[in-house]
Design an enzyme around this catalytic site. Structure first.
Site, PDB file in Angstrom:
ATOM      1  N   LYS A 144      15.161  10.277  12.011  1.00  0.00           N
ATOM      2  CA  LYS A 144      13.789  10.109  12.487  1.00  0.00           C
ATOM      3  C   LYS A 144      12.970   9.601  11.308  1.00  0.00           C
ATOM      4  CE  LYS A 144      10.268  12.417  15.184  1.00  0.00           C
ATOM      5  NZ  LYS A 144       9.119  12.307  14.288  1.00  0.00           N
TER       6      LYS A 144
ATOM      7  N   ASP B   5      15.008 -10.088  -2.735  1.00  0.00           N
ATOM      8  CA  ASP B   5      13.631 -10.559  -2.587  1.00  0.00           C
ATOM      9  C   ASP B   5      13.435 -11.885  -3.309  1.00  0.00           C
ATOM     10  OD1 ASP B   5      12.917  -8.504  -1.040  1.00  0.00           O
ATOM     11  OD2 ASP B   5      11.426  -7.637  -2.401  1.00  0.00           O
TER      12      ASP B   5
ATOM     13  N   CYS C 233     -18.973  19.633 -16.031  1.00  0.00           N
ATOM     14  CA  CYS C 233     -17.926  18.618 -16.142  1.00  0.00           C
ATOM     15  C   CYS C 233     -17.019  18.961 -17.324  1.00  0.00           C
ATOM     16  CB  CYS C 233     -18.544  17.239 -16.333  1.00  0.00           C
ATOM     17  SG  CYS C 233     -17.307  15.979 -16.653  1.00  0.00           S
TER      18      CYS C 233
ATOM     19  N   CYS D 299     -17.694  16.087 -20.028  1.00  0.00           N
ATOM     20  CA  CYS D 299     -18.959  15.795 -20.709  1.00  0.00           C
ATOM     21  C   CYS D 299     -19.967  16.938 -20.627  1.00  0.00           C
ATOM     22  CB  CYS D 299     -19.571  14.499 -20.170  1.00  0.00           C
ATOM     23  SG  CYS D 299     -20.258  14.679 -18.521  1.00  0.00           S
TER      24      CYS D 299
ATOM     25  N   GLU E 294      10.269   1.652  14.268  1.00  0.00           N
ATOM     26  CA  GLU E 294       9.340   2.309  13.365  1.00  0.00           C
ATOM     27  C   GLU E 294       8.989   1.357  12.228  1.00  0.00           C
ATOM     28  OE1 GLU E 294       8.713   5.174  14.703  1.00  0.00           O
ATOM     29  OE2 GLU E 294       7.796   6.439  13.151  1.00  0.00           O
TER      30      GLU E 294
ATOM     31  N   ASP F 274       9.835   8.439   9.282  1.00  0.00           N
ATOM     32  CA  ASP F 274       8.445   8.884   9.316  1.00  0.00           C
ATOM     33  C   ASP F 274       7.530   7.686   9.062  1.00  0.00           C
ATOM     34  OD1 ASP F 274       6.433  10.653   9.613  1.00  0.00           O
ATOM     35  OD2 ASP F 274       6.591  11.523   7.617  1.00  0.00           O
TER      36      ASP F 274
ATOM     37  N   LYS G 192      19.817  11.473  21.260  1.00  0.00           N
ATOM     38  CA  LYS G 192      19.613  10.827  22.560  1.00  0.00           C
ATOM     39  C   LYS G 192      20.915  10.839  23.351  1.00  0.00           C
ATOM     40  CE  LYS G 192      16.472   7.631  20.264  1.00  0.00           C
ATOM     41  NZ  LYS G 192      16.247   6.284  19.724  1.00  0.00           N
TER      42      LYS G 192
ATOM     43  N   TYR H  52      12.505  -0.571  11.268  1.00  0.00           N
ATOM     44  CA  TYR H  52      13.817  -0.230  11.810  1.00  0.00           C
ATOM     45  C   TYR H  52      13.695  -0.158  13.321  1.00  0.00           C
ATOM     46  CZ  TYR H  52      16.496   0.970   7.600  1.00  0.00           C
ATOM     47  OH  TYR H  52      17.190   0.927   6.424  1.00  0.00           O
TER      48      TYR H  52
ATOM     49  N   GLU I 127      20.246   9.758  15.433  1.00  0.00           N
ATOM     50  CA  GLU I 127      19.596   8.799  14.520  1.00  0.00           C
ATOM     51  C   GLU I 127      18.676   9.553  13.587  1.00  0.00           C
ATOM     52  OE1 GLU I 127      17.409   6.317  17.203  1.00  0.00           O
ATOM     53  OE2 GLU I 127      19.219   5.755  18.276  1.00  0.00           O
TER      54      GLU I 127
ATOM     55  N   LYS J 192      13.308  18.614  13.790  1.00  0.00           N
ATOM     56  CA  LYS J 192      12.526  18.422  12.555  1.00  0.00           C
ATOM     57  C   LYS J 192      13.069  19.343  11.470  1.00  0.00           C
ATOM     58  CE  LYS J 192       8.594  16.071  13.674  1.00  0.00           C
ATOM     59  NZ  LYS J 192       7.309  16.463  13.314  1.00  0.00           N
TER      60      LYS J 192
ATOM     61  N   CYS K 188     -19.202  14.861 -11.092  1.00  0.00           N
ATOM     62  CA  CYS K 188     -20.001  14.815 -12.312  1.00  0.00           C
ATOM     63  C   CYS K 188     -21.016  13.693 -12.127  1.00  0.00           C
ATOM     64  CB  CYS K 188     -19.115  14.529 -13.517  1.00  0.00           C
ATOM     65  SG  CYS K 188     -20.108  14.118 -14.964  1.00  0.00           S
TER      66      CYS K 188
ATOM     67  N   CYS L  56     -20.368   9.857 -18.904  1.00  0.00           N
ATOM     68  CA  CYS L  56     -19.168  10.694 -18.841  1.00  0.00           C
ATOM     69  C   CYS L  56     -17.940   9.853 -19.223  1.00  0.00           C
ATOM     70  CB  CYS L  56     -19.027  11.259 -17.431  1.00  0.00           C
ATOM     71  SG  CYS L  56     -17.560  12.271 -17.229  1.00  0.00           S
TER      72      CYS L  56
HETATM   73  S1  IVH Z   1      13.062   7.393  20.096  1.00  0.00           S
HETATM   74  C1  IVH Z   1      10.737   8.359  24.201  1.00  0.00           C
HETATM   75  N1  IVH Z   1      14.117   7.174  17.723  1.00  0.00           N
HETATM   76  O1  IVH Z   1       9.272   9.558  16.422  1.00  0.00           O
HETATM   77  C2  IVH Z   1      10.515   8.332  22.729  1.00  0.00           C
HETATM   78  N2  IVH Z   1      11.819   7.695  17.865  1.00  0.00           N
HETATM   79  O2  IVH Z   1       7.869  11.242  19.178  1.00  0.00           O
HETATM   80  C3  IVH Z   1      11.457   7.389  22.094  1.00  0.00           C
HETATM   81  N3  IVH Z   1      10.726   7.888  15.693  1.00  0.00           N
HETATM   82  O3  IVH Z   1       6.500   8.212  17.150  1.00  0.00           O
HETATM   83  C4  IVH Z   1      11.418   7.508  20.645  1.00  0.00           C
HETATM   84  N4  IVH Z   1      12.480   7.476  14.446  1.00  0.00           N
HETATM   85  O4  IVH Z   1       8.134   6.306  16.771  1.00  0.00           O
HETATM   86  C5  IVH Z   1      12.993   7.429  18.429  1.00  0.00           C
HETATM   87  N5  IVH Z   1      15.214   6.917  15.693  1.00  0.00           N
HETATM   88  C6  IVH Z   1      14.103   7.166  16.392  1.00  0.00           C
HETATM   89  C7  IVH Z   1      12.874   7.432  15.746  1.00  0.00           C
HETATM   90  C8  IVH Z   1      11.760   7.692  16.534  1.00  0.00           C
HETATM   91  C9  IVH Z   1      11.188   7.758  14.433  1.00  0.00           C
HETATM   92  C10 IVH Z   1       9.321   8.228  16.034  1.00  0.00           C
HETATM   93  C11 IVH Z   1       8.751   7.475  17.190  1.00  0.00           C
HETATM   94  C12 IVH Z   1       7.722   8.419  17.765  1.00  0.00           C
HETATM   95  C13 IVH Z   1       8.233   9.757  17.341  1.00  0.00           C
HETATM   96  C14 IVH Z   1       8.827  10.494  18.519  1.00  0.00           C
END
Ligand code: IVH
Length: 679
Positions: free
Chosen positions: A88, A6, A380, A383, A147, A90, A262, A197, A86, A286, A398, A404
């Site tokens: 996922k 950075d 409270c 106080c 994401e 958040d 995938k 990403y 991959e 998940k 409060c 307080c």
């Molecule tokens: S593929 C056709 N790859 O998870 C859907 N989604 O419902 C293609 N997400 O909100 C999504 N990491 O933004 C894909 N490596 C990843 C992901 C990813 C997070 C999120 C995506 C979506 C939800 C999937």
């Protein structure tokens, strides 16, 4: 991961800024110096997605994953296939468009077919290239899906800051990222350090043969792709990947909630096709929310800056999802009741998508006979004032705002904090100490410290040098702009952005003191609830006295710099309500056009209103109300026709005349500057 630190990045950026300043002709529109615009847009324009943004089917068990594999196998009629696994992430799904190697648009998922255009905000993401590395196989026009997320350390820092400011904590990094993307000022977005990403590349027609080839291409083009993805030749290899990351994922500086699987070959993806909502060629696994069982030893009640009382569970420390959990939020009294929680109970603690652990249940079978029901305090804890619960609110509060101690202390800490008055040498700890010693109770007392040096000298751990720093910091805070002073006052709901908007609109505390709640509510970003709270605060005699003392201490209670000069007085005496989403302008731009031509904006529809400017998605209630009062409803184009042509008026737009009772209203407030001091 970034190629430079950075610090190096900032140095290089500064160098580039100097070069561009010296040779303006050489500055490119997509130069990294253009990332942090001060662009402030009220509402985001929306754009249609060229390819709908679908979601993934979710599974929670390995059996579900095996069934998914069987469906794929059947769909591909015995052909050989492979998967890409991959993590996922958040965060928030984002669609980016690159044309001729340049980032031209960023759109949120929205409803899957249309999303908000947040280009200025995504441009602040440092690791996101504004210009791609050239490559022979780079499509001229393509879309990158991925994401946007807030790295965990940044999220923790943000929450620590919020806790210090007495603000509600953000539940998880996803909410934080999504809220950040929707901030109106891209400079503020930049400060939040979002990351991105990429996980797919889209073009009309099939461009690459496989998803893995597309991921490799994205990496070559310079886009950030998490290097955690792997190809898997069988469902067994997919499960290995799932098992590997089950624990390892907690070592990553980013929140993940599962694995995305995938089918790699894009022709096979097409063959499998889609259901109405999601692709048949991909699925999300998940991870179960991590849970642990531990003892509830105590409930503490924290009183925040605004008097809100938050129960916090004190637990026997237990390892959970990569950290040791000692405390958990209990949110409010309702939750304690719903869980029928008793002191001494064994409780289940979970850390799901929520980073702050929460208690999700009680192991009733293991309840010790001596477990004590929790009696929520009626007074409270700090106080002793009887607590109140305003209608519609979950928190007890409060009401002893002025007496307080934790509220007063938290307000002082907020006043000196970095984003408010930023008083060097007077951190939260020192101001807390001075408060405990009864040397300061309100922000105004801070400015009296200069004449109390003799007392300061007697304090332990506060040497001459620290006192010099402290007093210099206090002196310097008198130059802090009005907007930050307004934020520092700690008025409920008046966060940084609202304070900036109010300061920019009213330009002085006197003008603000003279404004009604209804007028304030019409300022962009300031809704009715905020305006009511601000007006209420400003009316309190104690607060007026505080402001007067701050004024005498020469704290900035007026905005400096040039006030925006009206472009014309074409709209003088006319009032407007703007509602909905517009095709050519943001609401901020429309407001600016109206006010710079002498018009006024209000928030509520009354018979005095001159025009309701209606965009898409305006609520039917507003329309009906306007029709009821015979207020003319005009479009964006019709509004333009009201303006002088240099403001971009459409000459031939038909414009209904305002009806008589909606004709010019006398300004209810003298212009700032003509306003006499109230003190
Ligand atoms: S593929 C056709 N790859 O998870 C859907 N989604 O419902 C293609 N997400 O909100 C999504 N990491 O933004 C894909 N490596 C990843 C992901 C990813 C997070 C999120 C995506 C979506 C939800 C999937």
């Amino acid at each position: 991961m970034s190629e430079v630190s950075d610090q190096e990045f900032d140095q290089l950026l500064a160098e580039l800024q100097q070069l561009e300043a010296a040779h303006p002709g050489l500055a490119l529109p997509n130069s990294p110096t253009q990332r942090v615009g001060g662009t402030v847009t009220k509402q985001f324009a929306t754009a249609a997605h060229r390819f709908p943004m679908l979601s993934l089917g979710n599974t929670y068990s390995e059996d579900d994953l095996r069934e998914f594999d069987e469906r794929v196998q059947k769909g591909l009629e015995g052909a050989v296939y492979a998967y890409v696994c991959e993590l996922k992430i958040d965060g928030v799904a984002m669609s980016l468009r690159y044309e001729d190697g340049q980032l031209t648009q960023g759109v949120t998922r929205g409803d899957g077919t249309r999303g908000d255009v947040v280009t200025a905000n995504v441009r602040t993401i440092k690791t996101l290239p504004l210009s791609l590395r050239p490559a022979a196989d780079q499509p001229a026009d393509f879309e990158v899906r991925g994401e946007v997320f807030l790295p965990l350390p940044v999220f923790d820092e943000l929450n620590a800051e919020r806790e210090q400011n007495g603000e509600a904590l953000l539940a998880n990094p996803r909410n934080a990222a999504s809220g950040t993307l929707k901030l109106q000022s891209s400079a503020q977005v930049a400060a939040r350090k979002l990351r991105f990403y990429a996980y797919s590349l889209l073009t009309p027609g099939r461009y690459f043969a496989s998803h893995s080839a597309a991921l490799e291409a994205l990496t070559r083009y310079g886009l950030p792709v998490s290097d955690t993805w792997r190809r898997a030749n069988s469902i067994a290899e997919v499960l290995d990947f799932v098992h590997y990351w089950a624990k390892k994922r907690f070592d990553l500086p980013v929140a993940t909630d599962g694995i995305v699987i995938k089918v790699d070959d894009l022709r096979q993806q097409d063959q499998l096709g889609y259901t109405a909502k999601s692709p048949r060629w991909a699925i999300a696994y998940k991870y179960p929310a991590e849970a642990a069982r531990t003892r509830l030893n105590e409930v503490q009640y924290n009183v925040g800056r605004t008097g809100a009382v938050t129960p916090v569970a004190v637990l026997t420390p237990v390892p959970l999802a990569g950290t040791v959990v000692k405390r958990a939020t209990l949110h409010n009294a309702n939750q304690i009741e719903a869980l029928d929680l008793r002191l001494g109970d064994l409780v289940f603690v979970e850390k799901g998508g929520e980073i702050i652990p929460k208690i999700t249940g009680v192991d009733l079978a293991a309840r010790p006979p001596e477990a004590v029901p929790i009696r929520y305090p009626t007074e409270c804890p700090a106080c002793g004032t009887p607590l109140v619960r305003p209608e519609g609110e979950a928190h007890f509060r409060c009401p002893n705002e002025r007496g307080c101690p934790p509220q007063l202390k938290a307000r002082l800490e907020h006043y000196v904090s970095r984003k408010a008055l930023n008083i060097d040498g007077l951190g939260a700890e020192t101001v807390g100490r001075l408060f405990d010693l009864k040397m300061v109770a309100t922000p105004a007392d801070i400015y009296d410290l200069a004449i109390r040096r003799a007392e300061l000298v007697t304090l332990e751990r506060l040497g001459e040098k620290s006192i010099d720093n402290l007093l210099a910091g206090i002196e310097a805070s008198k130059q802090v702009p009005f907007a930050r002073v307004l934020f520092g006052l700690g008025i409920r709901y008046v966060g940084e952005t609202v304070a900036q908007k109010l300061a920019a609109h009213y330009r002085s505390i006197d003008a603000l003191l003279a404004a009604s709640a209804d007028e304030m509510a019409a300022v962009p970003e300031v809704g009715g609830v905020i305006a009511e709270a601000a007006a209420h605060w400003l009316q309190q005699p104690e607060n007026r006295a505080l402001l007067e003392r701050l004024r005498r201490a020469r704290v900035q209670l007026e905005a400096t710099g040039e006030a925006p000069v009206p472009v014309s007085d074409r709209l003088a005496g006319l009032t407007f309500v703007i509602s909905g989403v517009f095709e050519h302008h943001s609401r901020d731009q429309l407001q600016a056009l109206i006010t710079s031509n002498g018009g006024k904006i209000t928030s509520s529809i009354s018979k005095k209103l001159s025009y309701l400017v209606a965009g898409d998605n305006m609520g039917p209630a507003k329309r009906e109300k306007a029709l009821g009062f015979k207020v003319p409803i005009i479009s964006e184009t019709q509004l333009m026709a009201l303006l002088p042509s240099s403001s971009g008026a459409g000459e031939d737009a038909f414009l209904p005349a305002p009806v008589e009772e909606n004709q010019p209203v006398a300004p209810s407030r003298p212009a700032p500057g003509q306003q006499a001091s109230l003190f």
